[in-house]
Design a protein around this motif. Structure first.
Motif, short mmCIF file in Angstrom:
data_model
loop_
_atom_site.label_atom_id
_atom_site.label_comp_id
_atom_site.label_asym_id
_atom_site.label_seq_id
_atom_site.Cartn_x
_atom_site.Cartn_y
_atom_site.Cartn_z
N GLU A 103 0.79 -1.12 -0.03
CA GLU A 103 -0.11 -0.01 -0.04
C GLU A 103 0.81 1.17 0.03
N ARG A 146 1.33 5.57 -1.92
CA ARG A 146 1.04 6.69 -2.50
C ARG A 146 1.38 7.03 -3.93
N GLN A 159 -4.06 7.16 -2.61
CA GLN A 159 -3.50 5.88 -1.94
C GLN A 159 -4.05 4.77 -2.74
N THR A 181 -8.17 5.57 -2.13
CA THR A 181 -8.20 6.96 -1.62
C THR A 181 -9.24 7.27 -0.73
N ARG A 187 -9.63 4.77 2.35
CA ARG A 187 -8.72 5.12 3.47
C ARG A 187 -9.25 6.53 3.92
N PRO A 220 2.23 0.40 5.97
CA PRO A 220 1.62 0.81 5.02
C PRO A 220 2.22 -0.13 3.76
#
Length: 820
Positions: A523, A525, A535, A560, A563, A814
């Protein structure tokens, strides 16, 4: 055959007259007295000599074919054949001696006697004796010598005045010698020609056999010897079917009957060679008849066709195998002529419900009316241009249903490029058509699903990193479809703070290309060209692609919004947990007040005692010091209680750190001590002696423990007449995690309520909100643990939760990479 028949005619010619006399001899007039009588006798002798010469010539002609005497021939022909057989090279000198002796005797008689007869006519016998051993030139010399002897003898024996009769006899003798010599020369020439023909027949590779009507072999050429391994000496006089052990396709009597009726018979026979080999021969029989049309002999010509027949059998077998293979092909094979008319179809066409012989003219009736015009157009174009034919149409099967088929055809051309045949195949593609339609629908659904779920498909090979992106993946990365997917393009969109971790992840995936059980999950960005940040969550699984390479296939999800929603949810849960804690503190206010009031009362007592010790005439400082120490201890105790209460009530961000779970259970028990006393609860803390150190948010987990203990106390509040026991037990789970069990002796939980126990807003208490256990589940699961409840009605309930031990804690990062 004409030559052979001609030779047989030559054999029969001297046998026509049984008396053996020539027509000239039969028509000669009776002889008169004197010279006329002598001339007449000389003429008769000449006629006999000519006939004998012809018979001898005929015997020479027939010799190669009818070597042994046969009962089918007349007696005189057999005698001449025997005489001819004696004319071998080893008999040449005796024959010449005999001829010389007879010639000398005739000369002496003719020269030294005065007989009134034409003695020189007997020289014809000499001509006949030397004829078989002389060439044409030699025979001419013999005739000239004999004529010379005749003249010399005439001169020596006649000196009379009356010379007319002797001269007549001399002329007759010379004529007899000349005529017999001429006929003999002519016979020798004919015999030489016939011998050459017979020699040519003997040189042929075909087996030539002649046998008479008693089926005795009369002629056996070298071709028969070479074919069967049987020499002429071994075969002559025997039955050909005995020698060759012939196997007949029909009864022999029927075959001979056809031979007599038509004069010919042709067929195939199986015969055995001398060495035991079996041959298949093409046999042709021809019947020879005499002038009275009676059967005389049979000429047999045999050709060895064993290899050809075996090849034909093998070709036939291969053709049958090819036909069986063509019929077994799971497709409809067809062949058409240059005008497009089908000339062959395999057995598969019978599945269409039409007899195979009718498909050629009625194939168009099987095509769906909507597809027939296009098929005809494509087929006409192929016939006109010679281009390969291909068409997809629907054809009607034997059940009447139409199915999609693929028709393909390729032309076969000759050396000049002209089309001689079209070879085609028709394949049922109904399932493929349906699969293609289903695939198209599936791809459409997948594309819509990817768009709606903001999830793209992604794949890449390792170690070359050739990538594939779906359309949604292009949209997530912010690239147009014209950009070639690549690792460089992907990393160009990764956020700078995540770039190193994602690069390390891909490098690790490439290094483990041989491990097909590897999964990756990440995960990170993405930074868009406009500055927006996405994201994304990448999940991929390795599969074997062969050739020492593997591929990762997975999904790229734009999380995105998820999240953002998750962060908002976490904030809401934190707010709700804080409210719940404050509410719980309100419920524990009496216990909290009791806990705080005890150290305050002790402080007041110690302060009053210290004052009294100071008011004495002689202050007791030691006692005052002890009182002050007690005051400080109680103040610290009260401060600790207040601090813990403030921590529970304080709204702060989660803070995960290592702590002892057993100590947390002890503190929680102190906070509810008054509730335990009011409800007469027997508290039993069964804590493991081994330390349970975990990593987590102490405040949140203490809220869980207090909530579970309070629920157990409230569940036992209504029972009477039996002990109220609350047991809190800590231990290690089977997977080495930290386990806590809260056990009560209340009425238990109904089976239907167990399924909804941890759902929000579900409660069995009238005054409850139904959020306590739901929040407990959220807190436990956020720490990587699990919570569950079990109960037997009337026997209490047990609520347990398990948390990862500090040594096995897996932090929720992440970016995560793992193996399955």
């Amino acid at each position: 055959m004409s030559d052979l028949n001609g030779r047989r005619a030559a054999v029969k010619d001297p046998l026509v007259d049984a008396s053996g006399a020539s027509p000239a001899a039969r028509n000669s007039a009776p002889a008169a007295a004197g010279a006329r009588g002598a001339a007449s006798r000389a003429s008769a002798a000449s006629g006999h000599a000519a006939a004998a010469s012809r018979r001898a010539a005929a015997s020479h002609v027939a010799c190669p074919i009818v070597a042994p005497a046969g009962d089918a021939l007349p007696d005189d022909a057999r005698s001449h054949a025997s005489a001819a057989r004696q004319d071998s090279p080893q008999n040449k000198l005796p024959r010449m001696g005999i001829a010389f002796a007879i010639a000398a005797a005739i000369f002496l008689v003719d020269a030294l006697t005065t007989l009134d007869i034409a003695i020189a006519v007997l020289y014809v016998v000499v001509v006949l004796i030397v004829a078989p051993i002389c060439s044409r030139r030699s025979m001419l010399a013999v005739c000239c010598a004999l004529m010379a002897l005749t003249v010399i003898a005439f001169v020596m024996s006649h000196s009379d005045i009356d010379m007319v009769p002797p001269i007549g006899r001399c002329i007759v003798s010379l004529a007899a010698i000349g005529i017999s010599g001429f006929l003999t020369l002519k016979n020798i020439a004919a015999t030489d020609v016939l011998r050459e023909h017979v020699a040519l027949l003997d040189l042929t590779s075909d087996a030539l056999i002649v046998y008479d009507m008693k089926r005795r072999i009369r002629f056996w050429n070298s071709g028969a010897h070479a074919l069967y391994g049987v020499s002429a000496e071994q075969a002559l006089g025997r039955s050909p079917h005995e020698v060759l052990q012939t196997a007949f396709p029909l009864p022999l009597a029927d075959m001979l009957a056809e031979l007599r009726r038509t004069g010919r018979w042709e067929g195939e026979l199986t015969q055995t060679c001398r060495d035991g080999r079996e041959l298949i021969v093409a046999s042709r029989w021809t019947l020879q008849r005499d002038l009275q049309d009676k059967p005389l002999a049979v000429l047999v010509t045999n050709n060895d066709i064993t290899q050809r027949r075996r090849m034909e059998i093998e070709i036939q077998r291969q053709q049958q195998e090819i036909r069986a293979a063509i019929d077994a092909i799971p497709a409809m094979v067809w062949v058409s002529s240059t005008d497009g008319r089908p000339v062959f179809v395999n057995q598969r066409w019978s599945e269409l419900g039409l007899p195979l012989e009718q498909i050629g003219e009625n194939w168009h009736t099987l095509v769906h009316p909507d597809d027939l015009p296009q098929m005809k157009s494509d087929w006409s174009h192929a016939l006109a241009t010679g281009a390969p034919f291909e068409n997809e149409s629907r054809m009607r099967g034997g059940d009447g249903a139409y199915r999609w088929v693929l028709l393909r055809a390729t032309p076969l051309t000759d050396d000049d490029g002209h089309i001689v045949r079209w070879y085609g195949v028709t394949v049922d593609i109904e399932e493929r058509k349906r699969a293609a339609e289903a695939l198209a629908r599936s791809e459409s659904f997948l594309a819509e699903a990817e768009t709606l779920s903001e999830t793209g498909s992604i794949g890449f090979s390792v170690p070359r990193f050739e990538m594939f992106w779906s359309k949604q993946a292009f949209r997530i990365f912010g690239y147009p479809d014209t950009v070639e997917p690549s690792l460089r393009a992907m990393l160009a969109r990764v956020h700078p703070d995540d770039h190193a971790r994602v690069s390390a992840l891909m490098k690790a995936a490439g290094a483990s290309s041989a491990d097909t059980d590897r999964d990756i999950e990440a995960e990170f960005r993405l930074t868009m060209p406009g500055g927006a940040v996405k994201q994304v969550h990448l999940v991929a699984h390795a599969v074997d692609a062969g050739h020492e390479a593997s591929e990762f296939r997975g999904a790229l999800m734009d999380v995105t919004e998820a999240r953002n929603v998750q962060d908002a949810l976490h904030r809401s849960l934190a707010e709700l947990a804080h409210v719940t804690r404050v509410t719980m503190l309100g419920e524990l206010s009496a216990s909290i007040a009791h806990e705080v009031s005890q150290p305050i009362a002790a402080i007041m007592t110690n302060g009053d005692a210290g004052m009294r010790w100071l008011d004495r005439d002689e202050p007791q400082l030691n006692e005052v010091r002890a009182a002050l120490s007690n005051m400080l201890r109680d103040a610290q105790r009260a401060g600790g209680i207040v601090q813990r209460i403030r921590t529970l009530a304080k709204k702060s961000a989660p803070n995960r750190a290592p702590f002892d779970l057993n100590a947390l259970i002890d503190e929680s028990a102190l906070l509810i001590q008054r509730e335990i006393g009011i409800h007469a609860i027997e508290l039993d803390l069964q804590l493991t002696d081994d330390g349970l150190t975990i990593i987590g948010d102490r405040v949140q987990l203490q809220q869980v423990v207090i909530n579970l203990m309070m629920n157990a106390i409230q569940a036992m509040a209504a029972i009477a007449g039996q002990p109220r026991r609350l047991t809190v037990r800590s231990s290690f789970s089977q997977d080495d995690g930290a386990r806590v069990d809260v056990v009560d002796s209340g009425p238990g939980i109904a089976e239907a309520d167990l399924q909804r126990l941890f759902q929000p807003f579900f409660t069995t208490r009238v005054e409850g909100m139904g959020m306590g256990l739901s929040i407990c589940r959220s807190i436990v699961e956020s720490h990587g643990g699990k919570i569950r409840a079990c109960s037997e009605p009337g026997c209490g309930a047990t609520i347990s939760f398990v948390l990862p031990n500090s040594t096995r804690e897996e932090k929720r990062e992440p970016v995560a990479v793992g193996h399955t």
